[in-house]
Design an enzyme around this catalytic site. Structure first.
Site, PDB file in Angstrom:
ATOM      1  N   THR A 394      -7.571  47.344 -63.255  1.00  0.00           N
ATOM      2  CA  THR A 394      -6.764  47.798 -62.119  1.00  0.00           C
ATOM      3  C   THR A 394      -7.545  47.826 -60.813  1.00  0.00           C
ATOM      4  OG1 THR A 394      -7.254  50.107 -62.676  1.00  0.00           O
ATOM      5  CG2 THR A 394      -5.222  49.167 -63.564  1.00  0.00           C
ATOM      6  N   CYS A 395      -8.863  48.025 -60.876  1.00  0.00           N
ATOM      7  CA  CYS A 395      -9.645  48.034 -59.639  1.00  0.00           C
ATOM      8  C   CYS A 395      -9.634  46.674 -58.950  1.00  0.00           C
ATOM      9  CB  CYS A 395     -11.093  48.435 -59.925  1.00  0.00           C
ATOM     10  SG  CYS A 395     -11.307  50.205 -60.170  1.00  0.00           S
ATOM     11  N   PHE A 396      -9.400  45.625 -59.722  1.00  0.00           N
ATOM     12  CA  PHE A 396      -9.504  44.279 -59.183  1.00  0.00           C
ATOM     13  C   PHE A 396      -8.182  43.522 -59.204  1.00  0.00           C
ATOM     14  CE2 PHE A 396     -13.580  45.643 -60.800  1.00  0.00           C
ATOM     15  CZ  PHE A 396     -14.396  45.433 -59.708  1.00  0.00           C
TER      16      PHE A 396
END
Length: 452
Positions: A394-396
């Site tokens: 989710t961070c990317f």
């Protein structure tokens, strides 16, 4: 930027009486794009860009799910509020993450996904009934009229703790506007109207409590006969938006012909102003993050769009920021993927977005993506591919997908993943056993790729 005082006056257009008149006159004159451009220039001038994120919050989601007693202090919203409500305004003037998250007991190095997930959890909690801040509209409770699926600020929530939470809600709204990251909140139109400094009207009451306005009109239009009022025998009180009975006079006990006019005026006066305390607290929170006086440029609907974006997920926009790794965009697998998203319901699309990005709504325009692409990566390490679920970072904004053999398998695996793989965990894959067959299912990961 370090010397900027971010706490603007506390009411839209309050800076000067002349400014108040000018901005209100422009509300319905300027087109939305021009108003928003001018507003963003002021926001950009107060942006602090010398840090990656604000304070580090340690949030316990396992603690928050133990809600047998409906103790709202356990919620992610309440945990974050207690840590952030007294933080200096400068912490909220960042272009991206206003805080960094550490989820207790979950393996996450938050470089964006954990932050987005924390806000998504707060929005869920606000509308789940576990927090005391929102109530369903009366129209929704009786299933009549418009805005049945929308929420109001709870006029009964007036304690110091609840008032602070409304201030924190305002901070969240301001952060949403500043960062271009929409909040998934279904707040009724009259609340937005109050937030931009416009008074409510009887028409606004109809939008949230149709039966109430019908009853008031009935009393107003009763024949001038004392026996008519003796027959209805109603107390000199009014039901509030939350359903509580509110006395309107220390002099009158019952509605009579002689006090009918006073009753109608008093009842409407109460209902048109019963949210004032909560609105003021939300505006105080907004004022820590954005230039509140300039909100008088906007209508309530325009502010709602700035804060919440659009609930639908426009796939054309998502496609426009998509990049592909390990697969050609013309391949059948990619076509199956987009056809699957096309077939998903709006709720499923929101679940998909939360699975891959920790959010439930897309930014309103391409500029608000801030250069972030949606990456679809197809890997051959998953063998046999049909035994694996997709894996997200989710961070990317990254979805790793096996090379599925058919569209039917892709639909099945993706639908399962978005509904059941919600924890953030890098330690292992979720394992599901079907008969004698063990399937390795990748859970949502939120890790910094450069550290691996």
């Amino acid at each position: 930027s370090s010397g900027i005082n971010a706490e603007w006056p506390l009411r839209p257009g309050e800076a000067t009486s002349q400014g108040h008149k000018v901005t209100h006159s422009l509300r319905h004159t300027l087109v939305m794009s021009h108003k928003e451009t001018a507003f963003k220039k002021v926001v950009q001038a107060t942006m602090i860009r010398d840090r990656q994120h604000g304070p580090i919050l340690e949030l316990n989601r396992m603690f928050s799910t133990q809600r047998g007693s409906k103790d709202w202090s356990r919620t992610i919203f309440a945990q974050a509020c207690s840590m952030l409500i007294n933080v200096s305004s400068e912490s909220f003037l960042l272009p991206h993450r206003a805080w960094k998250v550490r989820f207790v007991g979950e393996s996450v190095d938050d470089v964006g996904g954990g932050y987005s997930e924390s806000i998504a959890e707060m929005c869920d909690e606000l509308q789940s009934g576990v927090l005391p801040l929102f109530i369903l509209t009366p129209n929704g409770r009786v299933d009549n009229g418009v805005n049945r699926d929308c929420y109001l600020f709870n006029p009964a929530a007036v304690s110091p703790e609840e008032t602070n939470m409304f201030r924190f809600l305002g901070i969240l709204m301001g952060i949403s506007v500043r960062t271009g990251s929409p909040l998934a909140l279904d707040i009724a139109p009259p609340m937005w109207k109050l937030l931009v400094g416009l008074p409510l009207t009887v028409d606004d009451l109809t939008e949230i409590d149709k039966d109430y306005v019908t009853g008031i009109n009935y009393l107003r239009d009763l024949p001038n006969k004392e026996e008519e009022f003796e027959a209805i025998d109603m107390p000199f009180s009014t039901p509030g938006a939350a359903g509580q009975e509110v006395p309107l006079s220390s002099t009158y006990l019952r509605i009579q012909l002689a006090n009918r006019k006073q009753y109608v005026q008093s009842a409407l006066e109460y209902r048109l102003h019963e949210f004032d305390h909560q609105v003021q607290a939300v505006v105080e929170g907004l004022a820590k993050v954005i230039p509140v006086p300039l909100l008088s440029l906007f209508t309530g609907d325009e502010l709602r769009t700035m804060v919440c974006g659009h609930p639908d997920i426009p796939l054309d926009m998502l496609k426009s920021v998509a990049v592909y790794k390990g697969v050609e965009y013309t391949s059948p697998l990619v076509q199956w993927f987009w056809e699957t998203l096309e077939s998903f319901s709006p709720t499923e699309r929101s679940l998909f977005l939360r699975f891959v990005w920790g959010r439930t709504r897309l930014p309103r325009n391409i500029a608000d993506f801030r250069g972030r692409d949606f990456v679809l990566q197809v890997l051959d390490k998953y063998q046999p591919p049909d035994h694996f679920l997709p894996e997200s970072y989710t961070c990317f904004f990254l979805l790793k997908m096996p090379r599925y053999s058919s569209k039917q398998i892709l639909v099945e695996k993706l639908r399962y993943a978005i509904n059941f793989c919600k924890s953030i965990d890098t330690d292992d894959y979720a394992r599901i056993t079907r008969g004698d067959e063990a399937i390795m299912d990748g859970e949502d990961s939120d890790i910094e790729l450069s550290s691996q």
